[in-house]
Write an enzyme that holds these catalytic residues in place. Structure first.
Site, PDB file in Angstrom:
ATOM      1  N   HIS A   4     -11.240  -2.290   3.487  1.00 24.40           N
ATOM      2  CA  HIS A   4     -11.144  -1.949   4.906  1.00 24.40           C
ATOM      3  C   HIS A   4     -11.891  -0.675   5.279  1.00 24.40           C
ATOM      4  O   HIS A   4     -11.917  -0.305   6.453  1.00 24.40           O
ATOM      5  CB  HIS A   4      -9.665  -1.807   5.276  1.00 24.40           C
ATOM      6  CG  HIS A   4      -9.009  -0.685   4.531  1.00 24.40           C
ATOM      7  ND1 HIS A   4      -8.807  -0.718   3.161  1.00 24.40           N
ATOM      8  CD2 HIS A   4      -8.553   0.520   4.937  1.00 24.40           C
ATOM      9  CE1 HIS A   4      -8.254   0.408   2.774  1.00 24.40           C
ATOM     10  NE2 HIS A   4      -8.085   1.183   3.825  1.00 24.40           N
ATOM     11  N   ASP A   5     -12.445   0.040   4.283  1.00 22.34           N
ATOM     12  CA  ASP A   5     -13.190   1.276   4.558  1.00 22.34           C
ATOM     13  C   ASP A   5     -14.702   1.070   4.446  1.00 22.34           C
ATOM     14  O   ASP A   5     -15.468   1.996   4.711  1.00 22.34           O
ATOM     15  CB  ASP A   5     -12.816   2.367   3.532  1.00 22.34           C
ATOM     16  CG  ASP A   5     -11.367   2.825   3.655  1.00 22.34           C
ATOM     17  OD1 ASP A   5     -10.805   2.753   4.760  1.00 22.34           O
ATOM     18  OD2 ASP A   5     -10.811   3.268   2.627  1.00 22.34           O
ATOM     19  N   GLU A  37      -6.303   4.297  -6.089  1.00 26.00           N
ATOM     20  CA  GLU A  37      -7.621   4.578  -5.518  1.00 26.00           C
ATOM     21  C   GLU A  37      -8.107   5.913  -6.078  1.00 26.00           C
ATOM     22  O   GLU A  37      -7.456   6.939  -5.882  1.00 26.00           O
ATOM     23  CB  GLU A  37      -7.526   4.636  -3.991  1.00 26.00           C
ATOM     24  CG  GLU A  37      -8.880   4.733  -3.311  1.00 26.00           C
ATOM     25  CD  GLU A  37      -8.782   5.074  -1.821  1.00 26.00           C
ATOM     26  OE1 GLU A  37      -9.708   4.733  -1.086  1.00 26.00           O
ATOM     27  OE2 GLU A  37      -7.798   5.699  -1.402  1.00 26.00           O
ATOM     28  N   ASP A  92      -2.910   4.765  -2.391  1.00 32.45           N
ATOM     29  CA  ASP A  92      -3.929   5.429  -1.584  1.00 32.45           C
ATOM     30  C   ASP A  92      -4.283   6.806  -2.147  1.00 32.45           C
ATOM     31  O   ASP A  92      -3.383   7.595  -2.470  1.00 32.45           O
ATOM     32  CB  ASP A  92      -3.369   5.583  -0.162  1.00 32.45           C
ATOM     33  CG  ASP A  92      -4.414   5.945   0.860  1.00 32.45           C
ATOM     34  OD1 ASP A  92      -5.326   5.134   1.072  1.00 32.45           O
ATOM     35  OD2 ASP A  92      -4.314   7.040   1.451  1.00 32.45           O
ATOM     36  N   ASP A 130       0.862  -1.176   0.000  1.00 35.25           N
ATOM     37  CA  ASP A 130       0.000   0.000   0.000  1.00 35.25           C
ATOM     38  C   ASP A 130       0.901   1.230   0.000  1.00 35.25           C
ATOM     39  O   ASP A 130       1.748   1.385   0.882  1.00 35.25           O
ATOM     40  CB  ASP A 130      -0.894  -0.021   1.252  1.00 35.25           C
ATOM     41  CG  ASP A 130      -2.231   0.648   1.022  1.00 35.25           C
ATOM     42  OD1 ASP A 130      -2.240   1.741   0.422  1.00 35.25           O
ATOM     43  OD2 ASP A 130      -3.253   0.090   1.457  1.00 35.25           O
TER      44      ASP A 130
END
Ligand code: TEU
Ligand code: CA
Length: 536
Positions: A312-313, A236, A194, A98
């Site tokens: 995870h969000d 993302e 990210d 990440d």
């Protein structure tokens, strides 16, 4: 364009804090992940997207990085990281790191220097202004924080402890590229980037994402780092439309392999409202429209899709859009079958493969997520009743995805020998990996089969996508590969639905239900889903 390994990869996302604890401190870690590689190999996945494990004060669980070239001590050591990469390779599992380069932690050496010494070159690595404008943080409140010492405000689109980097600074960009190369040299399989669509921000013009320099920066990064390597890179990009997605992933002048866009996920929110005003009932018609657009517009030759329901969000798909009360297994399998036979690279989020559900949060002290906690504080100040706040957190809060992975029926679900940092879902006695592996009809084996289908069927990459006209709650499509045609039919409701198609079944590829030969007069049971090849 030539096909790459990531065109028919399946990626599994690991959230390190919650996957597996190896040393009994209640926090997941790298050795824990390595100890579960055989399980992931059994599922069949090609790569792991590892949420951040770098050194961090953990204000946002690692998305606030204080040293990009070191590992957080709660997760282990660089030696453990090297071991994970090497053990992954032995099982043909790549590690996707990440990459969080829109911001750092305020405890990163660059920011400490920038704050302590306004004359330093590091000062310009961040964004300082004498006066704030009205930009707001995703995590509530102003995006500007006052720094007493220098009398200026710094920009933070996330928490105060996540100051935004200034990509206009050339020296900073070069340092980031060097860091990327450090990780490439370790033999990783790629990067998940990210909020990458925010690096071209122009705060004075209130341009947050898709700034004019976004693509030039990404082209520069590509050239300086992974451009000539065979890596999976996924950015993302919350608001991307197909046209923008193609800019990132067009084979001509390629920047990244693909992006995560969230147009389908945004159906979980009411239009124009913050996420806390969630929209629980799925508009299936809109879902079909959105997928149809992305599936028909992007392909190997022109951009590439990522396929996901969870991360995870996000809340657990089986809880928000499935039926985790009456049809948990059926609806979990239905969403899996619907997604994994589309065109793109599928992503599985830890626990999705056993149908893990949202957590029944009752009180704020069960909540750890900074986004949820900041929202709760702000909402309480505005007089929103606590029960309403808890309801939002239960349905849409990020901790739903972050409760510890449920491995077996022992204490703490086999995640740890000590009390975990976030509570284990009370349903772990029924929902866990051990029981799933023991049951040949479990959700796990549906995912395993889907991963296997992807490895064995090259048509999944290239075949055309054609949406069928059906009753509203049925999502049906055909993938066409020359003469061969594959039909996917999914009932996205807890009621029976009627389906008719003048075609004959050649063979069944996967199903969560009995598939009758006769497609002309079919009553679909609640959450029934199947894929069949049609007679040519
Ligand atoms: O998320 C980007 C982001 O915008 C999220 O804050 C998202 O809007 C929200 O979580 C939806 O509920 C990325 C990471 O995935 C997230 O975990 C980080 O907190 C964030 O960036 C900051 O790094
Ligand atoms: Ca641990």
């Amino acid at each position: 364009m030539q096909e790459k390994w990531w065109h028919n990869a399946v990626v599994y996302q690991v959230y390190p804090k919650s996957f597996k604890d190896s040393n009994g401190d209640g926090i997941g870690d790298l050795k824990g992940i390595t100890s579960k590689l055989d399980y992931l190999a059994k599922l069949g996945i090609t790569a792991i997207w590892l949420s951040p494990v770098y050194d961090s004060p953990m204000d946002d669980n690692g998305y606030d990085i204080s040293n990009y070239q070191d590992i957080a001590s709660i997760f282990g050591t660089m030696g453990d990281m090297d071991e994970l990469i090497a053990e992954g390779k032995k099982r043909d599992i790549q590690i996707i790191m990440d990459l969080v380069v829109n911001h750092t932690s305020d405890e990163h050496a660059w920011f400490i220097e920038a704050r302590d010494n306004p004359q330093s070159p590091e000062r310009d690595y961040y964004i300082w202004r004498d006066k704030p404008n009205d930009l707001t943080s995703t995590f509530s409140g102003s995006a500007w924080e006052y720094d007493e010492k220098s009398g200026q405000y710094y920009l933070h689109f996330f928490s105060k402890k996540q100051p935004d980097l200034n990509w206009e600074n050339e020296e900073l960009r070069q340092k980031i590229y060097q860091m990327i190369n450090f990780w490439i040299d370790k033999g990783i399989g790629g990067f998940r980037m990210d909020v990458i669509d925010m690096i071209g921000k122009i705060p004075d013009e209130k341009i947050v994402s898709n700034g004019p320099m976004l693509h030039p920066y990404l082209k520069e990064m590509n050239k300086a780092t992974f451009g000539d390597k065979d890596l999976l890179t996924v950015g993302e990009a919350w608001g991307a439309n197909p046209e923008e997605a193609k800019k990132y992933s067009n084979p001509e002048g390629q920047e990244l392999s693909m992006v995560f866009q969230f147009e389908h996920i945004c159906l979980q929110y009411q239009e124009g409202q913050p996420k806390w005003q969630y929209q629980k009932e799925l508009n299936v018609g809109k879902l079909k429209e959105i997928f149809n657009k992305w599936q028909t517009e992007l392909g190997v030759e022109d951009g590439w899709n990522s396929l996901f329901w969870n991360n995870h969000d996000l809340p657990r798909i089986v809880s928000i859009w499935g039926n985790d009360q009456d049809y948990r297994e059926k609806s979990a399998k239905a969403y899996a079958i619907l997604l994994h036979l589309m065109r793109g690279t599928p992503y599985i989020y830890q626990g999705e493969e056993i149908g893990m559900t949202n957590f029944p949060f009752e009180t704020l002290d069960q909540v750890e997520d900074i986004e949820s906690l900041n929202y709760a504080r702000e909402a309480l100040e505005k007089g929103v009743p606590l029960e309403q706040i808890m309801d939002s957190i239960r349905v849409i809060g990020r901790d739903n995805a972050r409760t510890p992975m449920q491995w077996d029926t022992t204490d703490y679900a086999g995640f740890s020998s000590a009390k975990p940092w976030l509570s284990v879902n009370p349903n772990y006695a029924a929902i866990n990996v051990e029981s799933a592996l023991d049951d040949p009809n479990s959700i796990f084996y549906t995912y395993q089969k889907l991963v296997q289908l992807r490895k064995e069927n090259s048509w999944l990459v290239r075949a055309d996508f054609e949406l069928l006209e059906t009753p509203e709650k049925i999502f049906a499509y055909i993938r066409k590969d020359g003469e061969r045609r594959f039909l996917v039919v999914v009932n996205l409701s807890s009621q029976e639905q009627e389906f008719h198609l003048k075609e004959t079944i050649e063979s069944v590829l996967i199903a969560n239900t009995d598939v009758k030969d006769d497609l002309e007069q079919l009553t679909l049971a609640p959450w029934a889903a199947f894929c069949v090849e049609l007679v040519a």
